[in-house]
Motif scaffolding. Structure first.
Motif: not given
Length: 268
Positions: A110-127
């Protein structure tokens, strides 16, 4: 407390086997009394224990006598049976996943922008690992100094595992980093990248001093941007995964410009 039932035996089977260890060779009738297994069930229980190879019988005697296999041998046999069951179950689940992979399809982007986020080392690596696994055609990794709060060796192994999987399925992987990055990485991490990735023709790596941030571009449709700590610490605060066609197009063009000016990375 651990129980023979944890290894697959029924309550009657466990009681019969334990009693046989205490009584020694004995008849079904005597074992029924010793184990409190009803006489109407004792032969079925003994037949089942023989199937498990936990008891042996003396067929020449009248009445027939039974003896328990030594505990170490019996437990090894039960463990082997459990391992075989788990392997068969794992294969069954793998077959189910293969079938579902053919059935489930992702909708058109879908052309509509979408974002998500992760905070913290493990969560960041998992994403990050999740998004690398989703790549179909192209992975661009642009890197500066690594975050200090993660285990570099472990994180490198997990990332390289995902990159190898991507390369195996035909994804083009491009790595663009600062020349001084390798000085801040342990030698094991450098070898991990070079030795496991460089044999693939669809992998390439270059270095340029014009790198000030860390991000990953996936299929030219989404970008994972590392967010530095707001207090200036040498650690990553989090990561933002952004799907925005216009933004990722600009990122892709900027990367191509830096890539043309970069130098090929030589083996460490």
């Amino acid at each position: 407390m651990a129980s023979l039932r944890d290894l697959g035996l029924s309550e009657y089977e466990a009681r019969a086997y334990r009693s046989l260890l205490e009584t020694g060779p004995t008849t079904a009738k005597e074992l029924s009394r010793a184990s409190d297994v009803p006489m109407g069930r004792i032969y079925d229980v003994l037949n089942s224990l023989e199937t498990y190879n936990l008891v042996r019988s003396q067929t020449a005697s009248r009445p027939k006598k039974y003896v328990a296999v030594e505990p170490d041998t019996a437990l090894d046999r039960l463990l082997d049976d459990k391992k075989q069951d788990l392997e068969a179950k794992a294969q069954q689940y793998e077959d189910i996943v293969d079938d579902l992979s053919d059935q489930l399809e992702t909708a058109d982007p879908v052309d509509e922008p979408f974002w998500t986020a992760a905070v913290g080392p493990e969560e960041t690596l998992d994403l990050l690992l999740e998004r690398l696994a989703a790549a179909d055609s192209r992975i661009v990794m642009v890197g500066s100094s690594p975050a200090r709060q993660v285990d570099i060796i472990e994180a490198t192994e997990r990332i390289v595992d995902e990159l190898v999987a991507a390369l195996e399925r035909g994804v083009e992987v491009s790595l663009l980093v600062r020349p001084d990055l390798f000085e801040s990485l342990p030698r094991e991490a450098n070898r991990e990248y070079y030795e496991r990735l460089s044999p693939y023709e669809n992998y390439s790596a270059r270095a340029t001093p014009n790198i000030t941030t860390t991000f990953e571009l996936i299929d030219d449709t989404e970008v994972c941007i590392e967010v530095p700590h707001p207090l200036g610490r040498e650690e990553t605060f989090g990561v933002i995964d952004l799907k925005d066609p216009e933004f990722t197009t600009d990122i892709s063009k900027a990367f191509d410009e830096h890539w043309r000016e970069a130098t090929t990375i030589n083996p460490p």
